[in-house]
Design a protein around this motif. Structure first.
Motif: not given
Length: 250
Positions: A195-208
């Motif tokens: 929703g906030i437009g966090h870069p898609e390539e960084k979402r998995a790392k942020s989720g971890r």
């Protein structure tokens, strides 16, 4: 902790190692053995031969389980070799030693599972990324590699106070939220990132990073519900504003 942690073995290559782990479980008071994609365990084969007295109860009562069900049903602790990863790499970091984690888990009232990987290369990064905490055995830098049976025996020894019934337990236990509630929090956090437009390539790392943070925090049910509500409302607010801007443009 009200119940001893379960012990899971992911994709064991040889029956003998399953038997060795069952024996270590019996030694230190553990009883619930979970097997993900196990080899065939012949009652006349290595597994039962290496299991000692665990052939009477721990091994025959072992349950085959899917990795997805393991993750969704337990607070998972992945056992892995010590690595050189640091705060910039979150797949195998941060990790606790077995002694450190055993002390922490004494106050956690939640279904917990210690997860061991394959004999040759442990668990994949994709599998480890789905687990809540990482535990590693400190060893010499010259030769830090332990075989599966050694790792299980050392770890279960350190965790014995969580399993042996006559051990004096702390008076105060942490009322940890259910795994289902915490998984909903992780899912909602993923929606927030989108929703906030966090870069898609960084979402998995942020989720971890978020999973490991919550995994170490052991939130209560009220804390998890409150945090879930805040994240959900933030996501909904962002989505409404995005829709409003889109309509104005139209």
């Amino acid at each position: 902790m009200s119940e001893a942690p379960a012990v899971a073995v992911v994709d064991a290559q040889t029956p003998g190692n399953v038997g060795t782990i069952a024996r270590a479980m019996k030694n230190f008071g553990f009883s619930e053995l979970l097997l993900v994609d196990p080899p065939e365990l012949d009652r006349d084969g290595e597994a039962y031969g290496y299991a000692g007295q665990a052939r009477e109860d721990v091994l025959p009562n072992a349950t085959e389980i899917a990795f997805d069900d393991l993750v969704s049903g337990y607070h998972t602790v992945g056992l892995t070799a010590t690595t050189n990863q640091n705060a910039t790499s979150h797949v195998r970091y941060p990790f606790s030693t077995p002694a450190e984690l055993a002390e922490e888990l004494e106050t956690v009232n939640a279904p917990t599972c210690l997860v061991f990987g394959r004999e040759d290369n442990g668990m994949t990064n994709e599998e480890l990324a789905r687990l809540d905490e990482i535990c590693a055995i400190p060893a010499s830098k010259e030769y830090p590699v332990l075989n599966l049976g050694q790792a299980a025996t050392i770890t279960l020894y350190e965790f014995r106070n969580l399993a042996i019934s006559d051990t004096q337990l702390p008076d105060v236990e942490r009322d940890r939220a259910s795994e289902a509630e915490i998984e909903r929090l992780y899912d909602q956090f993923e929606d927030l990132l989108a929703g906030i437009g966090h870069p898609e390539e960084k979402r998995a790392k942020s989720g971890r990073m978020f999973r490991r943070l919550i995994g170490r925090a052991h939130p209560t049910d009220r804390e998890a519900v409150t945090l879930l509500g805040i994240v959900r409302r933030a996501t909904e607010s962002i989505n409404r504003k995005t829709e409003s801007v889109s309509q104005d443009r139209d």
